[in-house]
Design a protein around this motif. Structure first.
Motif, PDB file in Angstrom:
ATOM      1  N   LEU A 166     107.384 -23.676  79.119  1.00 18.16           N
ATOM      2  CA  LEU A 166     106.431 -22.704  79.636  1.00 18.16           C
ATOM      3  C   LEU A 166     106.786 -21.301  79.159  1.00 18.16           C
ATOM      4  N   LYS A 167     108.065 -20.955  79.233  1.00 14.92           N
ATOM      5  CA  LYS A 167     108.485 -19.629  78.785  1.00 14.92           C
ATOM      6  C   LYS A 167     108.212 -19.440  77.306  1.00 14.92           C
ATOM      7  N   GLU A 168     108.473 -20.464  76.516  1.00 12.93           N
ATOM      8  CA  GLU A 168     108.289 -20.355  75.077  1.00 12.93           C
ATOM      9  C   GLU A 168     106.808 -20.262  74.698  1.00 12.93           C
ATOM     10  N   GLU A 169     105.958 -20.989  75.431  1.00 15.60           N
ATOM     11  CA  GLU A 169     104.553 -21.075  75.048  1.00 15.60           C
ATOM     12  C   GLU A 169     103.687 -19.984  75.642  1.00 15.60           C
ATOM     13  N   ASN A 170     103.922 -19.648  76.894  1.00 13.84           N
ATOM     14  CA  ASN A 170     102.948 -18.830  77.602  1.00 13.84           C
ATOM     15  C   ASN A 170     103.445 -17.492  78.119  1.00 13.84           C
ATOM     16  N   MET A 171     104.736 -17.290  78.149  1.00 13.65           N
ATOM     17  CA  MET A 171     105.230 -16.087  78.801  1.00 13.65           C
ATOM     18  C   MET A 171     105.735 -15.036  77.819  1.00 13.65           C
ATOM     19  N   GLN A 172     105.719 -15.335  76.530  1.00 10.62           N
ATOM     20  CA  GLN A 172     106.056 -14.364  75.511  1.00 10.62           C
ATOM     21  C   GLN A 172     104.845 -14.185  74.613  1.00 10.62           C
ATOM     22  N   TYR A 173     104.507 -12.963  74.311  1.00  6.99           N
ATOM     23  CA  TYR A 173     103.348 -12.735  73.473  1.00  6.99           C
ATOM     24  C   TYR A 173     103.415 -11.353  72.822  1.00  6.99           C
ATOM     25  N   ILE A 174     102.574 -11.182  71.817  1.00  6.48           N
ATOM     26  CA  ILE A 174     102.412  -9.883  71.162  1.00  6.48           C
ATOM     27  C   ILE A 174     101.106  -9.287  71.676  1.00  6.48           C
ATOM     28  N   SER A 175     101.159  -8.057  72.116  1.00  9.04           N
ATOM     29  CA  SER A 175      99.979  -7.382  72.625  1.00  9.04           C
ATOM     30  C   SER A 175      99.594  -6.271  71.652  1.00  9.04           C
ATOM     31  N   LEU A 176      98.308  -6.224  71.273  1.00  9.54           N
ATOM     32  CA  LEU A 176      97.873  -5.164  70.351  1.00  9.54           C
ATOM     33  C   LEU A 176      96.474  -4.693  70.714  1.00  9.54           C
ATOM     34  N   ARG A 177      96.191  -3.464  70.288  1.00  8.24           N
ATOM     35  CA  ARG A 177      94.844  -2.897  70.451  1.00  8.24           C
ATOM     36  C   ARG A 177      94.348  -2.462  69.077  1.00  8.24           C
ATOM     37  N   ALA A 178      93.220  -2.997  68.670  1.00 12.62           N
ATOM     38  CA  ALA A 178      92.616  -2.655  67.393  1.00 12.62           C
ATOM     39  C   ALA A 178      91.103  -2.683  67.551  1.00 12.62           C
ATOM     40  N   GLU A 179      90.418  -1.730  66.940  1.00 14.19           N
ATOM     41  CA  GLU A 179      88.957  -1.663  67.068  1.00 14.19           C
ATOM     42  C   GLU A 179      88.314  -1.663  65.684  1.00 14.19           C
ATOM     43  N   PRO A 180      87.134  -2.262  65.596  1.00 17.74           N
ATOM     44  CA  PRO A 180      86.423  -2.993  66.673  1.00 17.74           C
ATOM     45  C   PRO A 180      87.079  -4.333  66.981  1.00 17.74           C
ATOM     46  N   VAL A 181      87.022  -4.722  68.241  1.00 17.29           N
ATOM     47  CA  VAL A 181      87.693  -5.941  68.700  1.00 17.29           C
ATOM     48  C   VAL A 181      87.123  -7.175  68.003  1.00 17.29           C
ATOM     49  N   GLU A 182      85.827  -7.193  67.804  1.00 17.50           N
ATOM     50  CA  GLU A 182      85.205  -8.365  67.171  1.00 17.50           C
ATOM     51  C   GLU A 182      85.752  -8.576  65.766  1.00 17.50           C
ATOM     52  N   ARG A 183      85.926  -7.485  65.029  1.00 15.71           N
ATOM     53  CA  ARG A 183      86.471  -7.569  63.681  1.00 15.71           C
ATOM     54  C   ARG A 183      87.934  -7.997  63.716  1.00 15.71           C
ATOM     55  N   ALA A 184      88.678  -7.483  64.691  1.00 12.88           N
ATOM     56  CA  ALA A 184      90.089  -7.861  64.836  1.00 12.88           C
ATOM     57  C   ALA A 184      90.215  -9.358  65.115  1.00 12.88           C
ATOM     58  N   ALA A 185      89.339  -9.891  65.974  1.00 15.22           N
ATOM     59  CA  ALA A 185      89.371 -11.323  66.286  1.00 15.22           C
ATOM     60  C   ALA A 185      89.049 -12.150  65.048  1.00 15.22           C
ATOM     61  N   TYR A 186      88.106 -11.655  64.229  1.00 15.72           N
ATOM     62  CA  TYR A 186      87.752 -12.355  62.992  1.00 15.72           C
ATOM     63  C   TYR A 186      88.964 -12.424  62.054  1.00 15.72           C
ATOM     64  N   ILE A 187      89.704 -11.338  61.949  1.00 17.49           N
ATOM     65  CA  ILE A 187      90.891 -11.306  61.078  1.00 17.49           C
ATOM     66  C   ILE A 187      91.943 -12.296  61.571  1.00 17.49           C
ATOM     67  N   LEU A 188      92.129 -12.346  62.876  1.00 21.47           N
ATOM     68  CA  LEU A 188      93.092 -13.297  63.443  1.00 21.47           C
ATOM     69  C   LEU A 188      92.682 -14.731  63.114  1.00 21.47           C
ATOM     70  N   ASP A 189      91.407 -15.044  63.283  1.00 18.11           N
ATOM     71  CA  ASP A 189      90.902 -16.407  63.073  1.00 18.11           C
ATOM     72  C   ASP A 189      90.900 -16.803  61.601  1.00 18.11           C
ATOM     73  N   GLU A 190      90.260 -15.990  60.786  1.00 21.72           N
ATOM     74  CA  GLU A 190      89.937 -16.401  59.428  1.00 21.72           C
ATOM     75  C   GLU A 190      90.984 -16.033  58.387  1.00 21.72           C
ATOM     76  N   ILE A 191      91.705 -14.957  58.601  1.00 22.20           N
ATOM     77  CA  ILE A 191      92.671 -14.510  57.596  1.00 22.20           C
ATOM     78  C   ILE A 191      94.097 -14.881  57.981  1.00 22.20           C
ATOM     79  N   LEU A 192      94.468 -14.602  59.221  1.00 22.14           N
ATOM     80  CA  LEU A 192      95.826 -14.921  59.662  1.00 22.14           C
ATOM     81  C   LEU A 192      95.954 -16.343  60.201  1.00 22.14           C
TER      82      LEU A 192
END
Length: 307
Positions: free
Chosen positions: A221-247
């Motif tokens: 649980l600690k390894e999967e759900n309790m550690q994460y990277i938090s970021l803010r980038a705009e526009p959010v929709e474009r940032a989500a696309y980069i995460l999905d399709e490029i990264l």
């Protein structure tokens, strides 16, 4: 499964028209410490009482040590040490005198069982102080000593660190870990002190309004759900696309505040910033974070602390 010491299926308890616990499925593994977490009134104590025959389930089944547990049998109960709610002892006797009586009733024949059990919980064997004069923390220690006096395979402890000072809590933590890791004891423990469960638990179960919401291997649980990277980038929709399709990152979520939480923590933050920059997206802020067990509890139960 062969290594399950406690296993329940559909365990339910009704008090008149009120359901105290509903359809509980517990899986407590041999030699592990299982932390049962929930607010007051969530159903933790009711579950523990059903496991040892102090209250009868309305429906559902219990298996202890791989065998069905219905009517309490001495052969099974002798393998279990229990401390549920406030322990009851003779107020005009010392801790050792109380435990001597308990040992004789249990038929304990191990030499120095009373002395050893008191020393395990940090209480002197020859102290003449009467139980009535004990602090709440000392009474808790006597209760745990009583649960341990017959050297059980399974310990079921309801709020065992309640009333202990910080030193006593640390000593109890060390003692319980030794019992599991060095002596092979299985321990089911309920507690509202989540920071302590965080330090000792191998498994956790989160119960809310009588329902077991989550049961997990705690390290996973600690390894999967309790550690994460938090970021803010705009526009959010474009940032989500980069995460999905490029990264090619799939494990992420976008919060209502526009913050993106990425749960694939093997990614380097500088790599993420570089890829976003290459795509013309400016990262306003980025950092690594680890949720506490308290944070996770609030998330699972819909907010609010456990106290």
């Amino acid at each position: 499964m062969d290594n399950l010491v406690i296993e329940t299926e559909g365990l339910t308890k009704h008090f008149d028209e009120i359901s105290a616990v509903k359809d509980i499925r517990l899986h407590v593994r041999k030699g592990k410490i299982y932390g049962l977490l929930g607010r007051n009134g969530a159903g933790k104590t009711t579950i523990m009482k059903m496991l040892v025959g102090l209250t009868k389930p309305s429906k559902g089944t219990i298996r202890l040590f791989g065998k069905p547990f219905g009517k309490p049998e001495k052969s099974v109960l002798n393998r279990i040490g229990v401390m549920i709610e406030t322990p009851g002892f003779y107020p005009n006797l010392t801790a050792a005198e109380n435990l001597e009586i308990l040992a004789s009733l249990r038929g304990v024949i191990q030499k120095d069982a009373v002395r050893k059990s008191l020393e395990h919980v940090g209480l002197p064997h020859k102290d003449r102080k009467l139980y009535a004069e004990f602090s709440l923390g000392m009474k808790q220690r006597v209760g745990i000593a009583a649960a341990m006096i017959h050297d059980p395979e399974l310990l079921i402890l309801d709020e065992p660190v309640n009333g202990l000072d910080p030193i006593g809590v640390a000593e109890m933590r060390r003692f319980l870990k030794e019992l599991a890791e060095e002596c092979g004891k299985t321990i089911l423990i309920s507690s509202h002190i989540l920071s302590e469960i965080d330090l000792i638990a191998d498994q956790i179960g989160i119960i809310h309004d009588g329902i077991l919401l989550e049961e997990r291997n705690y390290q996973e649980l600690k390894e999967e759900n309790m550690q994460y990277i938090s970021l803010r980038a705009e526009p959010v929709e474009r940032a989500a696309y980069i995460l999905d399709e490029i990264l090619k990152i799939r494990k992420y979520q976008v919060g209502a505040d526009g913050m993106i939480q990425i749960f694939e923590t093997e990614k380097e933050t500088r790599q993420l910033v570089r890829v976003f920059a290459e795509q013309g997206i400016f990262v306003d802020e980025i950092y690594r974070r680890r949720d506490t067990l308290e944070d996770y509890f609030k998330k699972i139960t819909g907010g609010g602390g456990i106290a």
